[in-house]
Motif scaffolding. Structure first.
Motif, PDB file in Angstrom:
ATOM      1  N   GLU A 153       0.811  -1.423  -0.241  1.00  0.00           N
ATOM      2  CA  GLU A 153      -0.254  -0.341  -0.415  1.00  0.00           C
ATOM      3  C   GLU A 153       0.817   1.171  -0.058  1.00  0.00           C
ATOM      4  OE1 GLU A 153      -3.477   2.706   0.191  1.00  0.00           O
ATOM      5  OE2 GLU A 153      -3.363   0.522  -0.118  1.00  0.00           O
ATOM      6  N   ALA A 154       2.046   1.449   0.641  1.00  0.00           N
ATOM      7  CA  ALA A 154       2.454   2.245   1.066  1.00  0.00           C
ATOM      8  C   ALA A 154       3.772   2.608  -0.601  1.00  0.00           C
ATOM      9  CB  ALA A 154       3.764   2.435   2.433  1.00  0.00           C
ATOM     10  N   ALA A 155       4.358   1.951  -0.785  1.00  0.00           N
ATOM     11  CA  ALA A 155       4.905   1.318  -1.878  1.00  0.00           C
ATOM     12  C   ALA A 155       4.196   2.598  -3.102  1.00  0.00           C
ATOM     13  CB  ALA A 155       5.696   0.696  -2.776  1.00  0.00           C
ATOM     14  N   SER A 156       2.417   1.723  -3.783  1.00  0.00           N
ATOM     15  CA  SER A 156       2.006   2.184  -4.180  1.00  0.00           C
ATOM     16  C   SER A 156       1.224   3.353  -4.264  1.00  0.00           C
ATOM     17  CB  SER A 156       0.742   1.542  -4.777  1.00  0.00           C
ATOM     18  OG  SER A 156       0.498  -0.099  -4.941  1.00  0.00           O
ATOM     19  N   LEU A 157       1.255   4.094  -2.677  1.00  0.00           N
ATOM     20  CA  LEU A 157       1.180   5.676  -2.876  1.00  0.00           C
ATOM     21  C   LEU A 157       2.391   6.636  -3.236  1.00  0.00           C
ATOM     22  CD1 LEU A 157      -1.579   5.582  -0.239  1.00  0.00           C
ATOM     23  CD2 LEU A 157      -2.225   5.895  -2.096  1.00  0.00           C
ATOM     24  N   ALA A 158       2.866   5.436  -2.770  1.00  0.00           N
ATOM     25  CA  ALA A 158       4.704   6.796  -2.709  1.00  0.00           C
ATOM     26  C   ALA A 158       4.988   6.566  -3.949  1.00  0.00           C
ATOM     27  CB  ALA A 158       5.841   6.359  -1.803  1.00  0.00           C
TER      28      ALA A 158
END
Length: 235
Positions: free
Chosen positions: A90-95
């Motif tokens: 989730e964090a990588a997709s947003l970052a």
């Protein structure tokens, strides 16, 4: 200029370093008197640092016995890495949508730091730089609460990471995989970044399966071996 660490922060950092450097081994008692003496501190900040590590699962406390470094557990490892997969994806997709020149330079800087540490055979610094590299990838997501949870998960598996990095083959594979991850970050390809990070974690799990072995405890039990003879006294 950064503020100097408090005594408790200093002790906590030194204990983390000792676990990473395998100076404190799994299932090994932590002799508070000798550790405090070696660090030049009283037992009060040491006890507070140990309580933090206990909450993270890095050490175990048993009444009338004291603290030991947590014994490695395959069950715990698989649970933590499954949680990391969910949250870090989730964090990588947003970052990746927020990567600019500054964010990418930080990623590449930490990647170079991992390489430099590997070339010096400085495993402790390599592990520390690896952590900074991964958080440089994830922090642009702009979700501080999510990052706090992910940091806690990383903290609980420091002992496993030290075991993984003891293998020269694993260290070499980490560098190769980081190269691919950096290229994908530059391309801002979110789906591919998530895929590469998943494969990166899975390689670590597959390697550690062989090292850690089958967890001997029943599901739901926290791992940890016999502790030392030291008892905990209150400040």
């Amino acid at each position: 200029m950064s503020r100097p660490p408090t005594t408790q922060q200093f002790v906590l950092a030194e204990l983390r370093r000792a676990i990473l450097a395998r100076e404190l081994l799994p299932n090994q008692p932590i002799r508070q008197d000798s550790v405090a003496r070696g660090l030049g501190v009283s037992r009060v900040p040491l006890r507070e640092a140990l309580k933090i590590l206990e909450a993270e699962g890095q050490v175990v406390y048993r009444p009338h016995r004291g603290y030991t470094v947590t014994e490695l557990s395959l069950t715990d490892l698989l649970e933590v890495y499954r949680l990391r997969e969910l949250l870090e994806s989730e964090a990588a997709s947003l970052a990746v949508e927020r990567y600019g020149a500054t964010e990418l330079e930080r990623v590449e800087q930490e990647h170079r730091a991992v390489i430099d540490a590997a070339e010096r055979d400085d495993l402790v610094e390599m592990i520390a730089a690896n952590r900074r590299f991964h958080f440089a990838l994830l922090e642009p997501a702009g979700m501080p609460r999510l990052m706090r949870v992910i940091r806690t998960l990383w903290d609980t598996t420091d002992a496993y990471r030290a075991v993984y990095y003891n293998s020269a083959d694993n260290r070499s594979r980490v560098l190769d995989e980081h190269e691919e991850i950096v290229r994908t970050a530059r391309d801002r390809d979110g789906a591919e970044l998530v895929r590469l990070l998943h494969a990166h974690r899975q390689h670590a799990v597959d390697s550690l399966r062989e090292t850690v072995g089958t967890d001997r405890q029943a599901p739901g039990q926290s791992s940890g071996g016999s502790a030392g003879a030291e008892t905990r006294t209150e400040p």
